[in-house]
Design a protein around this motif. Structure first.
Motif, PDB file in Angstrom:
ATOM      1  N   ASP A  99     -37.352  33.496  65.338  1.00  0.00           N
ATOM      2  CA  ASP A  99     -38.405  34.091  64.528  1.00  0.00           C
ATOM      3  C   ASP A  99     -39.675  34.381  65.328  1.00  0.00           C
ATOM      4  O   ASP A  99     -40.405  35.320  64.992  1.00  0.00           O
ATOM      5  CB  ASP A  99     -38.731  33.190  63.334  1.00  0.00           C
ATOM      6  CG  ASP A  99     -38.399  33.860  62.010  1.00  0.00           C
ATOM      7  OD1 ASP A  99     -37.520  34.744  62.006  1.00  0.00           O
ATOM      8  OD2 ASP A  99     -39.015  33.499  60.988  1.00  0.00           O
ATOM      9  N   VAL A 100     -39.960  33.583  66.347  1.00  0.00           N
ATOM     10  CA  VAL A 100     -41.143  33.853  67.168  1.00  0.00           C
ATOM     11  C   VAL A 100     -40.957  35.161  67.922  1.00  0.00           C
ATOM     12  O   VAL A 100     -41.877  35.995  68.015  1.00  0.00           O
ATOM     13  CB  VAL A 100     -41.412  32.688  68.140  1.00  0.00           C
ATOM     14  CG1 VAL A 100     -42.533  33.039  69.103  1.00  0.00           C
ATOM     15  CG2 VAL A 100     -41.781  31.426  67.370  1.00  0.00           C
ATOM     16  N   VAL A 101     -39.758  35.365  68.483  1.00  0.00           N
ATOM     17  CA  VAL A 101     -39.471  36.625  69.169  1.00  0.00           C
ATOM     18  C   VAL A 101     -39.562  37.792  68.192  1.00  0.00           C
ATOM     19  O   VAL A 101     -40.124  38.847  68.505  1.00  0.00           O
ATOM     20  CB  VAL A 101     -38.087  36.572  69.841  1.00  0.00           C
ATOM     21  CG1 VAL A 101     -37.693  37.933  70.402  1.00  0.00           C
ATOM     22  CG2 VAL A 101     -38.076  35.524  70.948  1.00  0.00           C
ATOM     23  N   LEU A 102     -39.046  37.608  66.979  1.00  0.00           N
ATOM     24  CA  LEU A 102     -39.130  38.666  65.978  1.00  0.00           C
ATOM     25  C   LEU A 102     -40.582  38.976  65.630  1.00  0.00           C
ATOM     26  O   LEU A 102     -40.966  40.145  65.496  1.00  0.00           O
ATOM     27  CB  LEU A 102     -38.365  38.268  64.722  1.00  0.00           C
ATOM     28  CG  LEU A 102     -36.844  38.182  64.852  1.00  0.00           C
ATOM     29  CD1 LEU A 102     -36.232  37.686  63.545  1.00  0.00           C
ATOM     30  CD2 LEU A 102     -36.244  39.520  65.234  1.00  0.00           C
ATOM     31  N   SER A 103     -41.404  37.948  65.491  1.00  0.00           N
ATOM     32  CA  SER A 103     -42.812  38.186  65.134  1.00  0.00           C
ATOM     33  C   SER A 103     -43.532  38.931  66.245  1.00  0.00           C
ATOM     34  O   SER A 103     -44.336  39.834  65.975  1.00  0.00           O
ATOM     35  CB  SER A 103     -43.515  36.865  64.830  1.00  0.00           C
ATOM     36  OG  SER A 103     -43.741  36.103  66.000  1.00  0.00           O
TER      37      SER A 103
END
Length: 363
Positions: free
Chosen positions: A176-180
């Motif tokens: 999710d951090v990469v997605l954000s």
């Protein structure tokens, strides 16, 4: 510098990414800069052949890597479908890319297949899993390298952009951090296509979109990053992504680029300040810094990125998109288009996408 039209900026963003990708094909992944200088000289100023036995061996100067191939595939789907059609994108991956892969790194279009694409291929082809169960845990910019085309298409529709980019990125990225951070970069790019500058105020503009509920980021603080007050709801603005910090980074990097007390000289050493490896948290700060420092100078931005070594192909593609969006297609030196294989066809694709980007998509 005269104002650029939305179409010119949109086309410049996509062409800047293609050019940056192709520039990095030759001297890709040199972590020993002395070795890079022995092979290519002290300053690389254009497209180069990969050296025998290195990444992309057998490719030629001016060709796209596999990331460029996938970016072209994504842009083609957007143009043909008039917007983001996930089923069409997945079909193209199944039919146009995956049959050319075998799961090994040194294989496929561009001569090298990245980690997240190899993992998606294994899940999709070897294991027969459906799209949606194909994401891996690579912490790289591989999703940004294709979703930037979606950002261009949805530049006038930030909510639609965030939705489409997040859905596409989640096909290969499970963190999710990469997605954000992927959604954040694409949101920055969209603001530039709309005519905003990559300056210290860029993060304020992004946070205003969070405040309005347009961008799906969780934010506990009030305006100006002030702390919550007694009685404030928790959270005052909820979103899919746990923190808005990915939206704050561009403003800090842009501030560093214009602060006379902060100097990175020569500018290519930005790779040694923020890091030369592939991870997204190394790539984005360097790209934001260079694109803010050389906002009116496409050539200086991409060449300083390129000469920083390491993961210079991704860094230069991301920098090229950000600066291309600021100078427009008309501000990109013609030699970079002339030296690009199929440069005229790629320009035509960029202009078709840019024409669609000038009108908000219907949802």
């Amino acid at each position: 510098m005269p104002d650029k039209t939305t179409q010119d900026r949109a086309a410049g963003a996509l062409m800047g990414a293609f050019i940056g990708d192709a520039l990095g094909l030759g001297p890709h992944w040199y972590y020993d800069l002395e070795a890079m200088h022995r092979d290519y000289g002290e300053w690389i100023d254009g497209y180069t052949d990969p050296m025998p036995g290195r990444y992309h061996d057998g490719m030629k100067a001016g060709q796209l890597s596999q990331s460029g191939f996938i970016l072209k595939l994504t842009a083609g789907s957007l143009v043909d479908r008039g917007g983001y059609d996930q089923a069409d994108f997945c079909r193209r991956m199944d039919e146009e890319l995956f049959p050319l892969l075998n799961g090994e790194p040194a294989n496929g279009p561009g001569g090298y297949t990245s980690q997240s694409i190899r993992e998606a291929w294994r899940r999709r082809v070897e294991q027969g899993l459906p799209w949606g169960e194909t994401a891996g845990h690579a912490d790289t910019t591989e999703a940004i390298e294709r979703t930037l085309a979606i950002a261009v298409r949805y530049a006038l529709d930030p909510a639609g952009l965030a939705d489409a980019v997040a859905r596409n990125a989640a096909l290969t990225q499970g963190d999710d951090v990469v997605l954000s951070m992927t959604v954040a970069y694409c949101s920055v790019l969209a603001l530039l296509v709309r005519g905003n500058a990559l300056d210290p105020t860029i993060s304020d503009k992004l946070m205003e979109l969070v405040k309005k509920g347009v961008l799906p980021f969780h934010a506990v603080t009030r305006e100006g990053l002030k702390p919550p007050r007694p009685g404030d709801p928790d959270p005052p603005r909820a979103g899919r992504f746990a923190s808005p910090d990915a939206l704050l980074s561009p403003g800090y990097m842009a501030g560093a680029a214009v602060d006379p007390a902060i100097r990175i000289e020569p500018a290519w050493k930005v790779s040694q300040v923020y890091g030369m490896p592939c991870a997204i948290y190394h790539m984005l700060p360097a790209a934001y810094y260079l694109a803010a420092r050389f906002r009116d100078d496409f050539e200086s931005a991409v060449l300083h990125s390129l000469n920083g070594g390491g993961q210079n192909m991704a860094r230069t593609g991301l920098t090229g998109a950000l600066v291309g969006a600021q100078v427009g297609l008309s501000g990109i030196p013609q030699r970079f288009i002339d030296g690009l294989e199929d440069g005229d066809a790629l320009c035509a694709l960029a202009l078709r996408l840019a024409e669609q980007a000038a009108t908000p998509p219907q949802r």
